[in-house]
Write a protein that holds these residues in place. Structure first.
Motif, short mmCIF file in Angstrom:
data_model
loop_
_atom_site.label_atom_id
_atom_site.label_comp_id
_atom_site.label_asym_id
_atom_site.label_seq_id
_atom_site.Cartn_x
_atom_site.Cartn_y
_atom_site.Cartn_z
N GLY A 132 0.79 -1.23 0.00
CA GLY A 132 0.00 0.00 0.00
C GLY A 132 0.81 1.27 0.00
O GLY A 132 0.26 2.37 -0.03
N THR A 133 2.13 1.17 0.03
CA THR A 133 2.98 2.35 -0.01
C THR A 133 2.97 2.92 -1.42
O THR A 133 3.04 2.17 -2.39
N GLN A 134 2.87 4.25 -1.52
CA GLN A 134 2.89 4.92 -2.81
C GLN A 134 3.79 6.15 -2.73
O GLN A 134 3.87 6.80 -1.70
N LYS A 135 4.44 6.46 -3.85
CA LYS A 135 5.28 7.66 -3.95
C LYS A 135 5.18 8.18 -5.36
O LYS A 135 5.41 7.44 -6.32
N SER A 136 4.81 9.43 -5.50
CA SER A 136 4.74 10.08 -6.80
C SER A 136 5.43 11.43 -6.69
O SER A 136 5.30 12.12 -5.68
N GLU A 137 6.17 11.79 -7.75
CA GLU A 137 6.88 13.06 -7.72
C GLU A 137 7.11 13.56 -9.13
O GLU A 137 7.29 12.78 -10.06
N ALA A 138 7.09 14.88 -9.28
CA ALA A 138 7.40 15.51 -10.56
C ALA A 138 8.26 16.73 -10.27
O ALA A 138 8.02 17.47 -9.32
N GLY A 139 9.26 16.93 -11.09
CA GLY A 139 10.14 18.07 -10.94
C GLY A 139 10.39 18.73 -12.28
O GLY A 139 10.43 18.06 -13.31
N LYS A 140 10.53 20.04 -12.24
CA LYS A 140 10.78 20.78 -13.47
C LYS A 140 11.81 21.87 -13.19
O LYS A 140 11.70 22.61 -12.22
N LEU A 141 12.79 21.95 -14.07
CA LEU A 141 13.83 22.95 -13.97
C LEU A 141 13.27 24.29 -14.41
O LEU A 141 12.58 24.38 -15.43
N LYS A 142 13.52 25.33 -13.63
CA LYS A 142 13.07 26.66 -14.02
C LYS A 142 14.27 27.60 -14.10
O LYS A 142 15.32 27.33 -13.51
N ASN A 143 14.10 28.67 -14.82
CA ASN A 143 15.18 29.64 -15.07
C ASN A 143 16.40 28.95 -15.67
O ASN A 143 17.54 29.19 -15.26
N VAL A 144 16.14 28.09 -16.65
CA VAL A 144 17.19 27.28 -17.28
C VAL A 144 18.30 28.16 -17.83
O VAL A 144 18.05 29.13 -18.54
N GLY A 145 19.52 27.81 -17.47
CA GLY A 145 20.70 28.51 -17.98
C GLY A 145 21.02 29.81 -17.29
O GLY A 145 22.04 30.43 -17.58
#
Length: 103
Positions: free
Chosen positions: A43-56
């Motif tokens: 029953g363990t769950q893990k969800s994640e999303a990441g996005k790079l901002k201000n690239v460069g």
């Protein structure tokens, strides 16, 4: 670097409970973003999303949103934490977590 962090997280989930099996594992890792979802037989769950901002730029940073949940072995109660992690730090919320007083 991001792939190594994701791999380490997946290993932590997998080895946290040796008797649990991974029943779902989806991931997509790109140069400027990632997403993953892991569920185990206990029953363990893990969800994640990441996005790079201000690239460069000098202010390049990553914004992360996600959640994790588990079922308490003794009570059977399910706990869920949702979070945001960004330039303001790790910000978790959950019904079982204390809420700081409003000042």
């Amino acid at each position: 670097m991001k792939a190594a962090i994701i791999f380490a997280c997946l290993l932590a989930v997998a080895f946290a409970r040796p008797e649990a099996e991974i029943v779902k594992l989806d991931s997509d890792v790109g140069p400027e973003s990632y997403i993953y979802d892991v569920q185990t037989s206990d029953g363990t769950q893990k969800s994640e999303a990441g996005k790079l901002k201000n690239v460069g730029s000098e202010n390049e940073a990553i914004d992360v949103t996600g959640s994790y949940s588990w079922v308490d072995e003794k009570t059977g109660e399910k706990f869920t934490v949702t979070y945001v992690a960004n330039e303001n730090g790790f910000q978790p919320t959950g019904a079982h977590l204390p809420v700081p007083p409003v000042v």
